[in-house]
Design a protein around this motif. Structure first.
Motif, mmCIF file in Angstrom:
data_model
loop_
_atom_site.group_PDB
_atom_site.id
_atom_site.type_symbol
_atom_site.label_atom_id
_atom_site.label_comp_id
_atom_site.label_asym_id
_atom_site.label_seq_id
_atom_site.Cartn_x
_atom_site.Cartn_y
_atom_site.Cartn_z
ATOM 1 N N SER A 183 0.819 -1.207 0.000
ATOM 2 C CA SER A 183 0.000 0.000 0.000
ATOM 3 C C SER A 183 0.854 1.259 0.000
ATOM 4 C CB SER A 183 -0.931 0.001 1.215
ATOM 5 O OG SER A 183 -1.816 -1.104 1.176
ATOM 6 N N THR A 186 1.587 1.830 -3.593
ATOM 7 C CA THR A 186 0.471 2.401 -4.340
ATOM 8 C C THR A 186 0.213 3.846 -3.919
ATOM 9 O OG1 THR A 186 -1.178 1.530 -2.765
ATOM 10 C CG2 THR A 186 -0.614 0.154 -4.666
ATOM 11 N N ASP A 192 0.236 0.278 -9.420
ATOM 12 C CA ASP A 192 -1.105 -0.261 -9.587
ATOM 13 C C ASP A 192 -1.235 -1.491 -8.682
ATOM 14 O OD1 ASP A 192 -3.208 -2.138 -10.872
ATOM 15 O OD2 ASP A 192 -3.485 -0.247 -11.960
ATOM 16 N N PRO A 193 -2.365 -1.654 -7.988
ATOM 17 C CA PRO A 193 -2.531 -2.847 -7.132
ATOM 18 C C PRO A 193 -2.277 -4.156 -7.868
ATOM 19 C CG PRO A 193 -4.280 -1.265 -6.692
ATOM 20 C CD PRO A 193 -3.509 -0.740 -7.878
ATOM 21 N N GLU A 202 -5.720 -2.465 -0.322
ATOM 22 C CA GLU A 202 -4.950 -1.285 0.008
ATOM 23 C C GLU A 202 -5.249 -0.862 1.449
ATOM 24 O OE1 GLU A 202 -4.105 1.730 -3.101
ATOM 25 O OE2 GLU A 202 -5.717 0.712 -4.193
#
Length: 277
Positions: A183, A186, A192-193, A202
């Motif tokens: 997380s 990101t 991007d996840p 996230e």
């Protein structure tokens, strides 16, 4: 807060230096740039920040006339000024502080080392995640480890067996901590996840936890003892450091209660053992 603009510029330079993203920095005084470089040094990312600075040579908001930039920019040759350092190998076996998790880790290493379908990159990423977890429990979020995680995922992620990796992380109770670090990628590095297949979801707390680690860098590294012997032979307790480490453990306990508690107790015991007799 004074650190908001400092931290924001730090991440801009890291995104530029590591992932070649282009964005202008916010104008800052020489004092704030000095503070940024101190944080970068404490987090082991001075080399990446340097590359980011070099890529901002035409940034109108960056005054390279500040004396503070001289030392950080003079390192390295002109031909290598924007070349990323090679990723280190992550094949050194880590350990976990909780006895049962460490036993499981040894079993995972033994089983997967004998499995021809498990790639070396899968084990390297597992070891990197464990190392980052250890660093987080002992000092808070450490940017060098996060940056290396991001680079590894983008450079070698296509060679990782993420099904096997996620299974190992579950057995070690590390999926939540690994998701926290994902997380951070990101939130601060525009990942991007989908680039982090093992991430549960996230973590909304990632930005706050990361900013707190940066803001507390100076105080968290100022002293590293809990107990010491006074000249009169009495044991002195550094309650400030003890409370800070206890707060850090409580902050991360929801990510892995057993490992966090074991790590805190191990550090506590080590502090006691280091008292001079």
């Amino acid at each position: 807060m004074i650190n908001n603009i400092i931290n924001n510029n730090l991440f801009r330079l890291l995104r530029s230096g590591v992932f070649n993203e282009e964005e202008l920095v916010e104008p800052m005084s020489a004092f704030k740039w000095k503070r940024l470089l101190q944080i970068a040094e404490a987090h082991g990312v001075t080399d990446y920040v340097r590359i980011g600075l070099l890529r901002h040579k035409t940034d109108p908001n960056l005054d390279f006339g500040y004396q503070v930039f001289e030392d950080v920019l003079k390192n390295g040759s002109a031909n290598e000024e924007c070349v990323l350092p090679p990723l280190p190998r992550y094949d050194e076996q880590p350990r976990m502080m909780n006895f049962f998790f460490n036993y499981r880790l040894k079993r995972i290493i033994k089983e997967e080392s004998n499995n021809p379908d498990i790639t070396p990159e899968t084990m390297e990423l597992l070891f990197l995640i464990i190392r980052n977890a250890n660093q987080t429990l002992n000092r808070g979020v450490y940017l060098r480890g996060i940056v290396e995680l991001g680079r590894f995922l983008r450079d070698k992620g296509n060679h990782v067996d993420f099904v096997s990796l996620e299974s190992s992380l579950r057995k070690l109770g590390l999926l939540k901590m690994a998701s926290l670090h994902g997380s951070i990628l990101t939130s601060f590095f525009h990942f991007d996840p989908n680039e982090i297949p093992y991430m549960l979801k996230e973590d909304a707390a990632a930005p706050t936890i990361t900013q707190r680690s940066l803001n507390n860098t100076a105080t968290d590294t100022a002293e590293n003892w809990h107990f010491r012997m006074r000249t009169n032979g009495m044991v002195e307790n550094n309650s400030k450091v003890f409370r800070r480490n206890l707060r850090r453990s409580m902050r991360y306990i929801r990510y892995n209660p057993l490992e966090t508690t074991s790590n805190f107790l191990a550090n506590f015991a080590k502090s006691l053992s280091e008292i001079e007799e």
